[in-house]
Each structure stands twice: as structure tokens, then as C-alpha cells.
Design a protein around this motif. Structure first.
Motif, PDB file in Angstrom:
ATOM      1  N   SER A 160       0.826  -1.211   0.000  1.00  0.00           N
ATOM      2  CA  SER A 160       0.000   0.000   0.000  1.00  0.00           C
ATOM      3  C   SER A 160       0.856   1.255   0.000  1.00  0.00           C
ATOM      4  N   SER A 163       2.016   7.312   5.338  1.00  0.00           N
ATOM      5  CA  SER A 163       1.525   5.963   5.042  1.00  0.00           C
ATOM      6  C   SER A 163       2.558   4.907   5.425  1.00  0.00           C
ATOM      7  N   ASP A 200      -0.247  -0.532  11.931  1.00  0.00           N
ATOM      8  CA  ASP A 200      -1.385  -1.133  11.240  1.00  0.00           C
ATOM      9  C   ASP A 200      -0.893  -2.282  10.378  1.00  0.00           C
ATOM     10  N   CYS A 219     -10.173  10.798   7.151  1.00  0.00           N
ATOM     11  CA  CYS A 219      -8.949  10.101   7.531  1.00  0.00           C
ATOM     12  C   CYS A 219      -7.938  10.184   6.405  1.00  0.00           C
ATOM     13  N   GLY A 223      -5.417   5.538   6.501  1.00  0.00           N
ATOM     14  CA  GLY A 223      -6.215   5.204   7.675  1.00  0.00           C
ATOM     15  C   GLY A 223      -6.027   6.192   8.815  1.00  0.00           C
ATOM     16  N   SER A 240      -8.429   0.628  11.811  1.00  0.00           N
ATOM     17  CA  SER A 240      -7.309   0.168  10.998  1.00  0.00           C
ATOM     18  C   SER A 240      -7.797  -0.189   9.595  1.00  0.00           C
ATOM     19  N   ASP A 241      -6.856  -0.438   8.702  1.00  0.00           N
ATOM     20  CA  ASP A 241      -7.191  -0.758   7.300  1.00  0.00           C
ATOM     21  C   ASP A 241      -7.056  -2.253   7.039  1.00  0.00           C
ATOM     22  N   PRO A 280     -10.431  -4.177   5.187  1.00  0.00           N
ATOM     23  CA  PRO A 280     -10.525  -3.903   3.742  1.00  0.00           C
ATOM     24  C   PRO A 280      -9.403  -4.559   2.938  1.00  0.00           C
ATOM     25  N   ARG A 281      -8.186  -4.591   3.496  1.00  0.00           N
ATOM     26  CA  ARG A 281      -7.074  -5.224   2.780  1.00  0.00           C
ATOM     27  C   ARG A 281      -7.301  -6.730   2.644  1.00  0.00           C
ATOM     28  N   SER A 332      -9.411   1.087  -3.571  1.00  0.00           N
ATOM     29  CA  SER A 332     -10.041   1.655  -2.374  1.00  0.00           C
ATOM     30  C   SER A 332     -10.451   3.107  -2.557  1.00  0.00           C
ATOM     31  N   ARG A 353     -11.612   8.596  -0.631  1.00  0.00           N
ATOM     32  CA  ARG A 353     -11.563   7.288   0.039  1.00  0.00           C
ATOM     33  C   ARG A 353     -12.978   6.806   0.346  1.00  0.00           C
TER      34      ARG A 353
END
Length: 914
Positions: free
Chosen positions: A337, A372, A379, A601, A605, A753-754, A757-758, A780, A808
């Protein structure tokens, strides 16, 4: 002022206490009558069982030179158990205060205490009188029976535990045996005046420890009357301190902390505690809990035992959290990511929609490259593992603490601790304020009570006040949110147009700048509000007039914890569960108060912002707490001693040295517990966002133990010893937070957290088998057509004539028939999040309850020892009674019947069977 010791005879005074309105007849009442003072009834002062005291009416005082660092009267024999001080100021209430003191001290003498006054001319500043108090043997044994104090009857013959083979490895952490166990282990039994020969009384002067002696004297002081004002009987040292009759009341430390006393009769326990416990260089050593308990009492001892155990358990959590953090650090380069965000060909080509209306411009995704990358530290997959681990850890901590507490209860003679004698006794304030009386159905005695109508009114006022202040906290949090919304545009514009900030623009994004400044502002507000909350909570609790000491502490604890919980955690709850969740989408944003657009956000995230918030509030609180606890008392004491410190020992007495120290106060321990429980919340409720939180807490607690011990030993007067068999209501609060932590961490992993979705993309939407996570960022982000912007949202300038921008969310593109509605992937992710919460909560709760069921609250060896001690104690007491009965039979005592003899033997048989 008359002092004990003016007549040569000794008088036997029976303090027969009767209820109001009852007549007292007989020679005993004549004795009291001639004493010329009122004594309180059983509901208004000293209990009727606290009676027959042999009072020496004359003590010869040796005027020879004596070191003023001594803790004895001028005769060098009688120990000073308590000190009262006052300043004889000539104001309008001078005569009233003088009368109160005369009456109070006269009644203390009638209760059997011996007093000796140091004139103000003898004090260092020439202004303060000191009244020294000594409790003679007859007073001690009377109140030892009243307070159900356990004393030794036989040395413990139960074999000690089998030595641990790892003890040799732990030798560097050990303290000398004399420090760890200052007294031999004994079987004990409640003291009884009628069975004195049963107890191991080698020396009457040392049989009761100084902490027990000051506890007994304090019990008398809190119930001793000093007169009648406005038709009400007044009593208790607390009232006299509040109205300025006395300036201080405290027991003495046994020596100076930096050197031993010259007097060989002093125990020098304060010096030992300082050298072996209170110095920071001893941070790696175990705590001398038995010596702490002996010197300060069980209540303070149990606090340091809990704090030490909590710190030990934090070591495991800190190690696991550090490993999870290092995993995130070492896998930063593998995070697909952040790679896509930082890639100029991917993140550099993605144009993001403005983050505020009008003033914000379109921006490229790769400007959040650094944030990130750092977000991956917290995360990642290890976050899920650590959240589950902490759910189990908190259960292990609470269950093992119960076992540790049970062992302490046995070792400190608290197994049969009767709370009625300590915590459930009526508060003097309750007795003084409640003028109405009714008969107690259990004791059949008249006692004060608060009418139900008065209780209802007070609770309504209390509840309304609590709701008002909680609402004020929420209002302050909303104000900080408004600040975040209002200044974001300013930060974005400033960083866009200021060339000097361009080199750090990648690291210091507008989101991060807003989050950091808002967190600092929130911390300042928290500290300001805390100042008021403490006083408001105490005022509310006092207004409710709780009946007992335990009720008072429990009510105050719940109010303060509620205030602190909302105050400290509200901002973290906002970032974790609300920020970025109700944003809307371009062209249809949601607004607070129809004015400020809700925050979004970061594309990576909100977890990094939650981490920032948690770090600032948690670290700031710990730093500020240590400044308050250590530096402020030290400065105050230094300022107070700036003149006296240069005086020779014979001009600066032990009672004056202690008088110049800070007062620990009845709520001193309460604030220590509150500080640690709030910290416990930080490392459990939000630990999924910050695996290093246990490590920060561990380092703080290592320092906290030594700071608390240092200030207690060197900067504060010696607290009055008090009994406690547990950490009280804090245990229930910790249990509640442990359950809540499972829920909050499950929601943090799912919604903040992400990760979910991941995972959904990895297993259901990935199109590249060789690199399943490639394309996730593009997937995303939804597409918005800039021409669809309303004037309210459209940026003032579109410098590069962009046609579309990304945001997002999971919504259909503008050319789809379901334009800007949620896609099926959104609902798949939402279902996965809810399923994860349910599964994680059930798994962790099942493991928690299984672990709690598997670990007994009381260790098996402690259970066996308790039963063994009870059996041997009963056997010793019954054998004693049997011997006495035999003696009476041999002496021809007709009252000693055969039935008594058989009954005594029967009790012995029953104890063997049990």
C-alpha cells in the motif's frame, strides 16, 4: 493548662457511655461527673466497650538535656505516638479555640492518653505549640480489643515453601532477609485483655508496633469530644483541624531518612526504607513489602504490592508489544500500500479531492508517502495478534493478582479482617450532621440516620451536578473537534504557500499538524478540567453525607473515575470511532452545526492519528504526574525548611522536622490508584493502535514506584496506619475495563485500521496472483467528477484543469447508473468487519472465562495454611481455656461446672474435625 501527671495517685476511670436522655446512676457515674466533662454517647464518640482505663496521674519528667531528634517524651521512656500542633494567634476566635483545646485535651487525658506540651519558645520559629501524645499500656490493650487487632500467640511452625531452583539467578534482585522479613512469622489471634498471658508479650513498650500505636491514637482522636456548640455535641480532630483550632495532627517518623537516629531505642525503619527502597538506583530490586506494611500499615502496603505486581506483568506485555512494533518496522519495505502511494507513477498520478471547502486545493496522493509508511508500523497483521494477546493478558493479570492478594491476606493476618471494625464504622461527619436517631435493628442501640427525603434531595443534586460536569467535558471535546475542523484549512493553505515548509511537507502534512496541535490543546484542557473535577467530586460526596468510610471512598472513587474516564478517553474515542466515519462524499459532505465539514482520515487510515493522540495524552499525563508528585513537594519542603535546615539538631526537633513536611492526606492513596487505573485504560482500551503503550507504561511504573516511595519516605509526614485486605472498588473497575477493552480493540481493528478492507481485497477482489495486494490503493479510492461539485465545495482555483478527483470510499463512478451509491464491495467489507468483531469478541471472551475458571483465586498452599493456622489457633485458645477451667476447679470455684469443662473439650474436638 493541666497535664496528666499533676497528682501522685492513680485513678480508675470508667467511661460509661449512655444514650442521650438516659440517666446514669451509681458511684461510677459520680466519678465521671466529678471529672467535669461531657463524654459522647456510643453513637457520638468513643464506644462503650472502650472503657476501663488505668490512668497514671503523675509522671516525673526528667529535665536533663535530651536530643530533640528523639521520638520520646522528655523522660526518654514514653514514646510519642502522635503530635498535635497549633499557633496561638490572637484573633477574635482566640478564646473559643483555647476553650476547645482545653476541653479536647482534658477529654484525651480522661480517655487515658498522656500529653506533654512543647512551648512555642522551644520551637524553631517561636510561634508553634506542639502537644505530644503517648498511649500507655492500658489504653493500647483496651483499644486493641476494640479494634480486633491480631497479636502473636505462637511462632509459625508451618514449613516454608520449597525453594525455587531459579532463586540463584534472581539473587541480584533480592534484598537482605532482615529487610524483606523484619519480623518472625507468628500464629496470631485477636487481642483480649482477659487472656494477656496467652500472647507473646516480651516487652510492653515494643509489643505493639508504632504503626498500630498511631492507629489506635488516631481512632481516639477522631472520636474524642471537645464541647457543645449551637446545641450540638462536637467531637473529632478533623473538625478541630478544619476550624483552625489545631494546625496539624500526625504521627512521627522514627528517624531522619538520610541517617540513623542517635537513640538506640529507635528502629530506624525510615532510614532502611530510604536506603533499600526509595532510591532510584534500587529500581531493579524487589520491594520490602513486609517492612512497608509494618511502617505504613496494610493499606499502603497493599497499594505498593499491587503496583509492583502490575509492573511485573507489564514486562511481558511490553516485550510482546515491542516485538509487534519491530515486526512492523522490519516489514515497512514490503508494504504494498505505501509502495503504491509513494510510487510517482501511481500515487503521483492520483489526484485527490480537496480536504476542505473553497480554501483547499486538489492534491496528489504521494504527498502522504511518509505518513503511510509510518502507519504500517502500527497497522499490520501483528496488530490483530497483539489485540487478542492483550485481551488474554489482562485476564491473567487480574486472576494472578487475586492469588497474590490472597497470599498477602494470609501473610499479613487479614484473612478474618472484619470490615465492620474499620471500613463500616460510622463516619464522625455522619454522626455530627445527622441529628435524628433511630434504633438499629441489629444492635438495638440508638444511632443517627439521614431521612430518606433528605437522601433523595441530596442524590438529585449530586446526579444533576455529575451530569452537568460530564456534559462540560463532552462540550470541551466538541470544542476541540471544532478547532480541528476550523484550523485544517489554515494549515493546508499555510503549508501550500510557505516555501520554508516545503522540505518537511511530506512528513508534516496538514492532517498531522492538525492532529498534533489538537492533541496538545486537548491535553491542556484535560489538566485544567481535572483541577476542578477533584474539588467538585469531593464536594458532591461530602454533600451526600455517606454513612461509612467504605461508602464514602466508593462513592468518591466512582465519581472521580467517571470524570477522568470521560476526560482522558473522549478524544481517543472520537479519533478511533467517529473521525472519518461520517464524512459523506464530494458534493454531499456532512457538516457539524451546518458549518464545519467533518474530518476525513488519511488514505492510509486514521490509526496513525489515534496513535499520535494516545502518545501525547499518555506521555504528557505521566510526565505531568511525576512533576506534581515529586518536584512540587520537594520545592514546597525546601522553601519551608530554608531557615530551619541550618539550625543545629537540638533546635530543630523531630516533631518540627515532620511538621514542615507535606501532608499525605486521607485521599493520597486514592489519587495514586486513580493515576494507575487511568494508565491501565490507555494500555488496554486502545492498545491495538499503539503496541508500544505497555512499554511506555512499564518505564513510567519503574520510575513511579521509586518516586512514590521517595516522596512518602522523605517528603511527606508519616501517614496514619490503616488496614485494608484488598484494593477495594478498584478491582471491580479494572474488571470492567478489561471487558470493555476487548470490545474497543475489536472495533479499532475493524473500523479504525485498514486491515479488514485489505483482507477482503486480498481474498475476493485481487486480480494479480503474483502480487495479490497490488492495485489495492486504486481499488479503495472512488472517482468523482469535478463538474459535479456545488459552489460551496468547489476550490477557488483549479490550476491544472483537473476533470476528476479521487476520494476514500467504495462508491460507483459518475458514469454508472447507480452514480455515487455504495458498491457491493462496501457491503462485503462492512459484513466482514461485523463478522470479525463478533468472532474476535467471542474467541477472546471464551479464552478469558476459561483462563479465569482454570486459575483459582486462592492458591492451594495458602488454603492449606489458612486451615492449619485456624486449627492451631483454636487449639491453643481452647487448651488455654481448659487449663484456666482446671485451675478454677482445683481452687474450688463452684462456677466452673462440669458442663463448662465438657463444652470446652467439645470445642477442641470440633476444631480438630474441621
Amino acid at each position: 493548662m493541666e497535664r496528666l501527671g499533676k497528682n501522685r495517685s492513680e485513678t480508675l476511670i470508667e467511661m460509661a457511655l449512655t444514650a442521650d436522655g438516659e440517666e446514669c446512676n451509681g458511684p461510677l457515674c459520680e466519678t465521671i461527673s466529678t471529672a467535669g466533662s461531657e463524654v459522647p454517647s456510643s453513637s457520638e464518640g468513643l464506644n462503650s466497650t472502650e472503657t476501663t482505663l488505668l490512668i497514671p496521674e503523675h509522671q516525673v519528667i526528667d529535665k536533663r538535656h535530651q536530643s530533640k531528634d528523639s521520638i520520646f517524651f522528655r523522660d526518654g521512656v514514653r514514646r510519642i505516638d502522635f503530635v498535635l500542633s497549633y499557633v496561638d494567634d490572637l484573633n477574635k476566635e482566640w478564646e473559643k479555640k483555647l476553650e476547645r483545646r482545653k476541653e479536647f485535651e482534658s477529654n484525651l487525658q480522661k480517655a487515658g492518653l498522656e500529653l506533654e506540651t512543647e512551648d512555642k519558645k522551644e520551637s524553631e520559629d517561636g510561634k508553634i505549640y506542639f502537644v505530644k501524645i503517648h498511649a500507655p499500656w492500658e489504653v493500647l490493650i483496651t483499644y486493641a480489643e476494640v479494634l480486633n487487632i491480631k497479636v502473636p500467640i505462637k511462632e509459625n511452625d508451618i514449613p516454608s515453601m520449597v525453594e525455587n531452583p531459579l532463586d540463584c539467578m534472581l539473587a541480584p534482585l533480592r534484598l537482605p532477609e532482615k529487610v524483606m522479613h523484619p519480623e518472625p512469622d507468628y500464629f496470631t489471634a485477636p487481642f483480649s485483655k482477659d487472656k494477656q498471658e496467652l500472647y507473646l508479650i516480651n516487652d510492653e513498650n515494643t509489643f505493639f508496633s508504632p504503626s498500630v500505636r498511631n492507629r489506635i491514637v488516631n481512632y481516639i482522636l477522631t472520636r474524642c469530644p471537645y464541647g457543645t456548640e449551637e446545641g450540638k455535641k462536637k467531637f473529632g480532630i478533623k473538625r478541630l483541624l478544619n476550624n483552625g483550632t489545631y494546625s496539624a495532627a500526625y504521627p512521627l517518623h522514627d528517624c531522619q531518612y538520610w541517617k540513623k537516629a542517635n537513640d538506640p531505642n529507635c528502629d530506624n525503619e525510615r532510614y532502611t526504607l530510604y536506603m533499600e527502597w526509595a532510591r532510584f538506583l534500587r529500581f531493579y530490586k524487589e520491594q520490602p513489602l513486609d517492612l512497608i506494611r509494618k511502617y505504613y500499615g496494610e493499606k499502603i502496603g497493599i497499594y505498593f504490592a499491587w503496583l509492583g505486581f502490575y509492573t511485573e506483568m507489564l514486562f511481558l506485555a511490553a516485550v510482546v508489544g515491542l516485538i509487534c512494533f519491530l515486526y512492523g518496522l522490519f516489514t515497512m519495505d514490503e508494504n504494498m500500500s505505501s509502495k503504491e502511494i509513494c510510487d510517482p507513477a501511481i500515487g503521483g498520478e492520483i489526484i485527490m479531492c480537496p480536504l476542505c471547502d473553497r480554501d483547499c486545493e486538489y492534491w496528489r496522493l504521494n504527498t502522504t508517502c511518509e505518513s503511510s509508511e509510518y502507519s504500517h508500523l502500527f497497522d499490520n497483521v501483528a496488530t490483530l495478534f497483539f489485540a487478542i494477546f492483550m485481551g488474554i493478558w489482562v485476564t491473567l493479570f487480574l486472576e494472578f493478582w487475586k492469588r497474590r492478594q490472597a497470599r498477602l491476606k494470609y501473610e499479613w493476618d487479614l484473612v478474618d479482617f472484619e470490615e465492620e471494625q474499620q471500613q463500616l464504622q460510622l463516619r464522625p461527619e455522619y454522626e455530627a450532621k445527622c441529628t435524628q436517631k433511630k434504633k438499629n435493628p441489629v444492635t438495638q442501640e440508638m444511632e443517627p440516620y439521614l431521612p430518606i427525603t433528605s437522601q433523595a434531595v441530596r442524590f438529585c443534586i449530586s446526579g444533576t451536578t455529575v451530569l452537568f460536569w460530564v456534559s462540560l467535558i463532552i462540550a470541551s471535546m466538541i470544542a476541540v473537534i471544532v478547532y480541528r475542523l476550523a484550523v485544517y484549512a489554515a494549515f493546508a493553505s499555510l503549508m501550500e504557500n510557505t516555501q520554508t515548509l516545503q522540505p518537511i511537507s511530506g512528513l508534516l502534512t496538514p492532517q498531522l499538524a492538525t492532529s498534533v496541535t489538537a492533541s496538545c490543546l486537548n491535553f491542556v484542557i484535560i489538566m485544567i478540567l481535572n483541577f476542578f473535577y477533584e474539588r467538585i467530586a469531593i464536594w458532591i460526596t461530602d454533600m451526600e453525607i455517606p454513612r461509612t468510610h467504605m461508602e464514602y471512598e466508593n462513592r468518591l472513587t466512582m465519581k472521580m473515575f467517571l470524570f477522568q474516564f470521560v476526560n482522558y478517553y473522549s478524544s481517543c474515542f472520537y479519533v478511533a470511532f467517529f473521525k472519518g466515519k461520517f464524512v459523506g462524499y464530494p458534493g454531499a459532505y456532512t457538516y457539524m452545526f451546518n458549518r464545519w465539514r467533518n474530518e476525513e482520515c488519511d488514505p492510509a487510515g486514521c490509526l496513525i492519528e489515534l496513535t499520535t493522540q494516545l502518545t501525547i495524552v499518555m506521555a504528557g499525563k505521566q510526565i505531568w504526574g511525576n512533576i506534581q508528585e515529586a518536584i512540587v513537594p520537594w520545592i514546597c519542603n525546601w522553601w519551608g525548611r530554608r531557615k530551619a535546615r541550618n539550625n543545629p539538631e537540638n533546635l530543630y526537633s523531630r516533631w518540627e522536622q515532620d511538621h514542615d513536611l507535606q501532608t499525605f492526606g486521607a485521599l493520597g492513596l486514592f489519587y495514586e490508584y486513580l493515576e494507575m487505573v487511568i494508565q491501565f485504560g490507555f494500555i488496554t482500551l486502545f492498545v491495538a493502535s499503539f503496541p508500544l503503550a505497555p512499554l511506555l507504561a512499564l518505564m513510567n511504573n519503574i520510575l513511579e514506584i521509586r518516586v512514590d516511595s521517595w516522596k512518602l519516605t522523605t517528603q511527606y509526614r508519616r501517614p496514619v496506619a490503616a488496614k485494608a485486605h484488598s484494593i477495594g472498588v478498584w478491582q471491580e473497575i479494572l474488571n470492567g475495563m478489561a471487558i470493555l477493552s476487548v470490545v474497543t480493540n475489536a472495533f479499532i481493528v475493524a473500523f479504525t485500521s485498514d486491515m479488514i478492507p485489505r483482507l477482503v481485497y486480498y481474498y475476493a477482489y485481487s486480480e494479480n496472483e503474483d502480487s495479490p495486494m497490488s492495485g489495492y490503493i486504486n481499488n479503495s479510492l472512488s472517482v468523482f467528477q469535478i463538474s459535479d461539485f456545488p459552489d460551496r465545495n468547489k476550490p477557488k482555483v483549479n490550476r491544472e484543469d483537473f476533470v476528476i478527483c479521487r476520494y476514500r470510499d467504495y462508491r460507483y463512478p459518475p458514469d454508472h447508473e447507480r452514480k455515487y451509491l455504495h458498491t457491493m464491495q462496501f457491503w462485503h467489507i462492512l459484513a466482514a468487519k461485523l463478522a470479525f468483531i463478533i468472532i474476535m469478541e467471542h474467541v477472546v471472551f471464551i479464552v478469558k472465562f476459561f483462563v479465569a475458571w482454570m486459575i483459582p483465586d486462592v492458591p492451594a498452599d495458602v488454603k492449606a495454611k489458612i486451615k492449619r493456622e485456624k486449627y492451631l489457633t483454636q487449639k491453643i485458645l481452647h487448651e488455654y481455656e481448659l487449663e484456666k477451667l482446671k485451675e478454677r476447679l482445683c481452687q474450688g470455684d463452684k462456677r466452673a461446672t462440669e458442663k463448662e469443662f465438657i463444652a470446652t473439650e467439645g470445642r477442641m474436638e470440633l476444631s480438630r474435625a474441621m
